[in-house]
Design a protein around this motif. Structure first.
Motif, PDB file in Angstrom:
ATOM      1  N   THR A 182       0.967  -1.122   0.060  1.00  0.00           N
ATOM      2  CA  THR A 182      -0.029   0.198   0.404  1.00  0.00           C
ATOM      3  C   THR A 182       1.086   1.326   0.012  1.00  0.00           C
ATOM      4  OG1 THR A 182      -1.445  -1.489   1.287  1.00  0.00           O
ATOM      5  CG2 THR A 182      -1.613   1.271   1.349  1.00  0.00           C
ATOM      6  N   PHE A 183       2.054   1.042   0.173  1.00  0.00           N
ATOM      7  CA  PHE A 183       2.457   2.182   0.890  1.00  0.00           C
ATOM      8  C   PHE A 183       3.395   2.914  -0.612  1.00  0.00           C
ATOM      9  CE2 PHE A 183       6.766   3.924   1.043  1.00  0.00           C
ATOM     10  CZ  PHE A 183       6.830   5.174   1.041  1.00  0.00           C
ATOM     11  N   LEU A 184       3.910   1.713  -1.416  1.00  0.00           N
ATOM     12  CA  LEU A 184       4.476   2.034  -2.159  1.00  0.00           C
ATOM     13  C   LEU A 184       3.801   2.261  -3.288  1.00  0.00           C
ATOM     14  CD1 LEU A 184       7.248  -1.336  -3.000  1.00  0.00           C
ATOM     15  CD2 LEU A 184       7.200   1.181  -2.598  1.00  0.00           C
ATOM     16  N   LEU A 185       2.397   1.535  -2.943  1.00  0.00           N
ATOM     17  CA  LEU A 185       1.309   2.243  -4.387  1.00  0.00           C
ATOM     18  C   LEU A 185       1.036   3.981  -3.897  1.00  0.00           C
ATOM     19  CD1 LEU A 185      -0.862   1.621  -6.613  1.00  0.00           C
ATOM     20  CD2 LEU A 185      -2.218   1.234  -4.626  1.00  0.00           C
ATOM     21  N   GLY A 186       1.287   3.728  -2.893  1.00  0.00           N
ATOM     22  CA  GLY A 186       0.486   5.348  -2.871  1.00  0.00           C
ATOM     23  C   GLY A 186       1.770   6.492  -3.261  1.00  0.00           C
ATOM     24  N   LEU A 187       3.151   6.242  -2.978  1.00  0.00           N
ATOM     25  CA  LEU A 187       3.768   6.804  -3.197  1.00  0.00           C
ATOM     26  C   LEU A 187       4.314   7.080  -4.911  1.00  0.00           C
ATOM     27  CD1 LEU A 187       6.565   7.651  -2.618  1.00  0.00           C
ATOM     28  CD2 LEU A 187       8.187   5.869  -2.562  1.00  0.00           C
ATOM     29  N   LEU A 188       3.599   5.697  -5.447  1.00  0.00           N
ATOM     30  CA  LEU A 188       3.761   5.740  -6.696  1.00  0.00           C
ATOM     31  C   LEU A 188       3.086   6.711  -7.299  1.00  0.00           C
ATOM     32  CD1 LEU A 188       4.312   4.643  -9.450  1.00  0.00           C
ATOM     33  CD2 LEU A 188       2.756   2.824  -9.387  1.00  0.00           C
ATOM     34  N   VAL A 189       1.486   7.138  -6.888  1.00  0.00           N
ATOM     35  CA  VAL A 189       0.957   7.222  -7.199  1.00  0.00           C
ATOM     36  C   VAL A 189       1.157   9.132  -7.178  1.00  0.00           C
ATOM     37  CG1 VAL A 189      -2.060   8.425  -6.640  1.00  0.00           C
ATOM     38  CG2 VAL A 189      -0.977   6.210  -7.242  1.00  0.00           C
ATOM     39  N   THR A 190       1.408   9.331  -5.402  1.00  0.00           N
ATOM     40  CA  THR A 190       2.005  10.640  -5.449  1.00  0.00           C
ATOM     41  C   THR A 190       3.361  11.209  -6.956  1.00  0.00           C
ATOM     42  OG1 THR A 190       1.847  10.512  -3.386  1.00  0.00           O
ATOM     43  CG2 THR A 190       3.317  12.141  -4.016  1.00  0.00           C
ATOM     44  N   LEU A 191       4.207   9.806  -6.788  1.00  0.00           N
ATOM     45  CA  LEU A 191       5.195  10.302  -7.903  1.00  0.00           C
ATOM     46  C   LEU A 191       5.043  11.014  -9.076  1.00  0.00           C
ATOM     47  CD1 LEU A 191       8.036   8.608  -6.489  1.00  0.00           C
ATOM     48  CD2 LEU A 191       7.863  10.716  -6.486  1.00  0.00           C
ATOM     49  N   LEU A 192       3.575  10.144  -9.607  1.00  0.00           N
ATOM     50  CA  LEU A 192       3.322  10.290 -10.963  1.00  0.00           C
ATOM     51  C   LEU A 192       2.685  11.516 -11.030  1.00  0.00           C
ATOM     52  CD1 LEU A 192       1.689   6.239 -12.340  1.00  0.00           C
ATOM     53  CD2 LEU A 192       3.956   8.265 -12.829  1.00  0.00           C
TER      54      LEU A 192
ATOM     55  N   PHE B 293       2.737  14.730  -9.239  1.00  0.00           N
ATOM     56  CA  PHE B 293       4.047  15.421  -9.491  1.00  0.00           C
ATOM     57  C   PHE B 293       4.746  15.461 -10.680  1.00  0.00           C
ATOM     58  CE2 PHE B 293       4.091  15.749  -4.106  1.00  0.00           C
ATOM     59  CZ  PHE B 293       3.780  16.566  -4.313  1.00  0.00           C
ATOM     60  N   GLY B 294       5.025  14.402 -11.101  1.00  0.00           N
ATOM     61  CA  GLY B 294       5.828  14.392 -12.527  1.00  0.00           C
ATOM     62  C   GLY B 294       4.951  14.612 -13.544  1.00  0.00           C
ATOM     63  N   GLY B 295       3.159  14.561 -13.083  1.00  0.00           N
ATOM     64  CA  GLY B 295       2.618  15.319 -14.719  1.00  0.00           C
ATOM     65  C   GLY B 295       2.967  16.571 -14.246  1.00  0.00           C
ATOM     66  N   LEU B 296       2.614  17.106 -13.507  1.00  0.00           N
ATOM     67  CA  LEU B 296       2.502  18.248 -13.284  1.00  0.00           C
ATOM     68  C   LEU B 296       3.454  19.409 -13.479  1.00  0.00           C
ATOM     69  CD1 LEU B 296       1.551  18.447  -9.267  1.00  0.00           C
ATOM     70  CD2 LEU B 296      -0.113  19.675 -11.502  1.00  0.00           C
TER      71      LEU B 296
END
Length: 57
Positions: free
Chosen positions: A3-13, A15-18
């Motif tokens: 769950t932590f890795l999934l949350g981190l991936l979503v957050t990074l995506l 920020f990357g999109g912004l």
């Protein structure tokens, strides 16, 4: 841990999109001028709505 890795991936995506949007010419992200800092009678020197509400700059 998954769950932590999934949350981190979503957050990074996100920020990357912004960041990608800014690099491709879109305006940077701006904060809003709402909330408790802009209630009537409160000091709100940076608020663009200040003049519209009849307050002095």
């Amino acid at each position: 841990m998954g769950t932590f890795l999934l949350g981190l991936l979503v957050t990074l995506l996100a920020f990357g999109g912004l960041a990608l949007g800014v690099m491709l010419g879109r305006p940077p992200i701006r904060g809003s001028c709402g909330g408790l800092a802009c209630i009537r009678g409160a000091d709100c020197a940076g608020c663009p709505e200040r003049r519209a509400r009849g307050q002095q700059p």
